[in-house]
Enzyme design. Structure first.
Site, mmCIF file in Angstrom:
data_model
loop_
_atom_site.group_PDB
_atom_site.id
_atom_site.type_symbol
_atom_site.label_atom_id
_atom_site.label_comp_id
_atom_site.label_asym_id
_atom_site.label_seq_id
_atom_site.Cartn_x
_atom_site.Cartn_y
_atom_site.Cartn_z
ATOM 1 N N TRP A 218 17.926 -12.181 23.633
ATOM 2 C CA TRP A 218 16.562 -12.068 24.126
ATOM 3 C C TRP A 218 16.510 -11.021 25.232
ATOM 4 C CZ3 TRP A 218 14.895 -12.809 29.137
ATOM 5 C CH2 TRP A 218 15.711 -13.543 30.004
ATOM 6 N N GLU B 290 17.784 -13.653 42.164
ATOM 7 C CA GLU B 290 18.300 -13.094 40.914
ATOM 8 C C GLU B 290 18.508 -11.581 41.025
ATOM 9 O OE1 GLU B 290 19.338 -14.602 38.345
ATOM 10 O OE2 GLU B 290 18.393 -16.588 38.280
ATOM 11 N N GLU C 39 22.729 -12.171 33.174
ATOM 12 C CA GLU C 39 22.009 -12.509 34.397
ATOM 13 C C GLU C 39 21.023 -11.406 34.787
ATOM 14 O OE1 GLU C 39 22.141 -15.134 36.568
ATOM 15 O OE2 GLU C 39 23.478 -16.337 35.326
ATOM 16 N N HIS D 172 17.256 -11.833 34.130
ATOM 17 C CA HIS D 172 16.434 -12.799 34.854
ATOM 18 C C HIS D 172 15.565 -12.131 35.913
ATOM 19 C CE1 HIS D 172 19.831 -15.887 33.822
ATOM 20 N NE2 HIS D 172 19.225 -15.398 32.758
ATOM 21 N N GLU E 230 25.583 -22.457 39.463
ATOM 22 C CA GLU E 230 24.871 -22.252 38.203
ATOM 23 C C GLU E 230 24.003 -23.467 37.870
ATOM 24 O OE1 GLU E 230 24.518 -19.666 36.432
ATOM 25 O OE2 GLU E 230 26.261 -18.373 36.562
ATOM 26 N N THR F 272 20.927 -23.407 40.157
ATOM 27 C CA THR F 272 19.954 -22.412 39.713
ATOM 28 C C THR F 272 19.207 -22.903 38.478
ATOM 29 O OG1 THR F 272 21.488 -20.709 40.510
ATOM 30 C CG2 THR F 272 19.660 -19.967 39.149
ATOM 31 N N ASP G 47 19.883 -20.010 30.065
ATOM 32 C CA ASP G 47 21.024 -19.130 30.342
ATOM 33 C C ASP G 47 21.930 -19.741 31.404
ATOM 34 O OD1 ASP G 47 20.234 -17.226 28.545
ATOM 35 O OD2 ASP G 47 19.820 -15.649 30.009
ATOM 36 N N GLU G 48 21.311 -20.208 32.486
ATOM 37 C CA GLU G 48 22.106 -20.779 33.579
ATOM 38 C C GLU G 48 22.877 -22.008 33.093
ATOM 39 O OE1 GLU G 48 22.237 -18.915 35.945
ATOM 40 O OE2 GLU G 48 20.304 -18.036 36.456
ATOM 41 N N HIS H 73 25.967 -20.774 31.212
ATOM 42 C CA HIS H 73 26.953 -20.238 32.149
ATOM 43 C C HIS H 73 27.617 -21.362 32.945
ATOM 44 C CE1 HIS H 73 24.379 -16.311 32.109
ATOM 45 N NE2 HIS H 73 25.043 -16.501 30.991
#
Length: 407
Positions: free
Chosen positions: A103, A146, A184, A187, A237, A240, A269-270, A273
Site C-alpha cells: 500500500w 512518524e 514506516e 506513515h 511498536e 504506537t 503496520d505497527e 512490526h
C-alpha cells in the site's frame, strides 16, 4: 563505523595518494577504484595503500573490515548473529513487498488526475472538519513522531551486530532495517498530506516542529545493546499501534471515516512490526535467558522514553508535555496502556514459565511478572487523582499547530 569515521578514512586515502603523486599534471582519464576515492592505483600500489590506511580498494574488504570491530556486548552480538536467519524470515514474512504489492499513501488520498478531484478534496475536508481540536492535536503529534524516521533508522544502526555498515549490506539485519524503514516512511507521508488537505492546521509550524525534533535527536537508552534495543522496539511498536488505533476509532465516532481508515492501516503496520521485534526477543530468551531478563528488568526500573520527547515548535518549551496530557485525557494513550504493554510482553515471552535462569535472574523474572499489576494500580491511582483535580476545570493548552487555538 560512523559515517564521519569513514569520511576520515577516505580523506586519509586522498592525502596518501597526493603524497606519492609527482608534481606534473595527470591525464583526466584515470583508472577509478571500486570505492571511488581519490586514489590512483598507478601511483600508489595496493600494498602501499593497505599499509598506510589499513583498507583495500574493493568494497567487500571494506565491509568485512567494518564488521571486525571490537564490541561492547560480544556475547549479545554472538546471539544476534545466531538468530540472523530469523530476521531473514521476518523480512520475507512480516515486511510487505515494495512497489505495486504494498500500500502507498496515494491509495488513501484524492487523485488529482481525475475529473472529480475537487469533489474528492471537498469530501476529505468535510470529514476532517468533524473531529475536535483535541484529537487534531494528538494526530499532529503522532504525525510529527512518524516524520522523525531518520532518527529511528540511525538508532537501529547503533545496535551492535544489527547494523548496516555500508548502507547497502546484504545481511539479514541490514535488510530488515532498510525494509522496516521503507514501510514506516509511508506513515508520516500519509498523515502529513491528510493534515495539509484538511486545511485546519498551521503546516509551517508543524514542519518547524519536525525539523526541530530530527535536529534534537532521540536517546532511548539502548546504549548500542541489541538486547536493550529490541526490548525497546517491542514496547514502542505496540505503544504506537495503540495510539494510532485509538485515534482512528475516535475519528470514526466523530464522522471522519477517511482518517479512521488511514489510522487503521498504519496501526496494522505497527502491529506487524511489533510481532517481529517480540519474536527476536523470544529467540534471544531461548539462547541467553539471563541476558535478556537482566536487560528487561533494568529497563523497567527506569521509564521507557517516548520518541518525541524532545519535540518543540521553537516557541512552546512544554509542547511534548502538553501534547501527551491531551492524548491521555482523550484516552488515546494512557498510563494504563503503559501497564498493559508490560503485561503483554511478560505474557508473550511466557516469563512465568521461563527455564534455565540463574538464581539471581529468577528473582528478576519474579519482579517482572509482578510488575504489570503494580503499574496498573499506580496508573489507576494517578489517573483518579488527576480526574478529581480537574473535575471543575479541564486544563487547556494553546497550540501553534492549530493557530493558537486551545485544546
Amino acid at each position: 563505523m560512523a559515517p564521519s569515521t569513514v569520511a576520515l578514512g577516505f580523506s586519509m586515502a586522498a592525502s596518501a595518494a597526493m603524497a606519492f603523486s609527482p608534481s606534473t599534471s595527470f591525464s583526466t582519464s584515470r583508472p577509478s577504484s571500486a570505492l571511488n576515492v581519490a586514489v590512483d592505483p598507478t601511483t600508489v600500489t595496493k600494498k602501499e595503500f593497505e599499509d598506510i590506511c589499513g583498507v583495500t580498494f574493493d568494497e567487500e574488504s571494506m565491509e568485512q573490515r567494518l564488521k571486525r570491530t571490537s564490541f561492547l556486548y560480544p556475547k549479545h552480538v554472538e546471539v544476534i548473529e545466531d538468530i540472523a536467519p530469523i530476521a531473514d524470515k521476518m523480512v520475507d514474512e512480516i515486511l510487505l513487498e515494495t512497489g505495486d504489492a504494498a500500500w502507498q499513501p496515494q491509495d488513501f488520498l484524492p487523485d488529482l488526475t481525475k475529473e472529480d478531484w475537487k469533489d474528492q478534496i471537498v469530501d476529505v475536508r468535510d470529514q476532517a472538519a468533524t473531529i475536535p481540536d483535541e484529537l487534531l492535536v494528538v494526530l499532529i503529534g503522532d504525525m510529527v513522531t512518524e516524520e522523525a524516521l531518520p532518527t529511528y533508522q540511525t538508532l537501529l544502526n547503533t545496535f551492535e551486530g544489527c547494523d548496516d555498515p555500508t548502507g547497502t549490506a546484504d545481511t539479514p539485519w541490514a535488510r530488515w532495517s532498510r525494509g522496516w524503514t521503507s514501510e514506516e516512511n509511508r506513515h508520516g507521508d500519509l498523515l502529513n498530506k491528510y493534515l495539509y488537505l484538511g486545511g485546519r492546521c498551521d503546516m509551517r509550524s508543524i514542519e518547524v516542529t519536525i525539523q526541530h525534533l530530527i535536529t534534537n535527536g532521540f536517546n532511548p537508552g539502548a546504549q548500542k545493546d541489541p538486547y536493550r534495543g529490541f526490548v525497546y522496539t517491542s514496547f514502542q511498536e505496540r505503544a504506537t499501534k495503540i495510539s494510532h488505533g485509538n485515534v482512528g476509532k475516535i475519528a470514526r465516532e466523530y464522522g471522519d471515516k477517511n482518517l479512521g481508515r488511514i489510522c487503521a492501516k498504519i496501526a496494522g503496520d505497527e502491529g506487524r512490526h511489533e510481532k517481529a521485534y517480540q519474536k527476536f526477543c523470544s529467540e534471544i530468551l531461548k539462547r541467553d535467558p539471563d541476558g535478556l531478563i537482566s536487560v528487561f528488568g533494568n529497563m523497567m526500573r527506569g521509564e521507557i522514553s517516548m520518541p518525541a520527547e524532545l519535540m518543540t515548535d521553537g516557541i512552546d518549551k512544554d509542547l511534548y508535555k502538553n501534547f501527551s496530557e491531551t492524548a491521555q485525557r482523550l484516552g488515546v494513550y494512557t498510563a494504563l496502556d503503559y501497564a498493559e504493554i508490560i503485561k503483554h510482553l511478560v505474557q508473550i515471552w511466557d516469563l512465568e514459565h521461563l527455564e534455565g535462569l540463574s538464581p539471581e535472574m529468577e528473582k528478576e523474572r519474579d519482579y517482572l511478572c509482578r510488575l504489570p499489576d503494580r503499574y496498573r494500580k499506580l496508573a489507576e491511582r494517578s489517573m483518579n487523582k488527576k480526574k478529581k483535580a480537574t473535575e471543575d476545570e479541564i486544563p487547556l493548552h494553546s497550540y501553534n499547530w492549530i493557530y493558537g487555538r486551545r485544546a
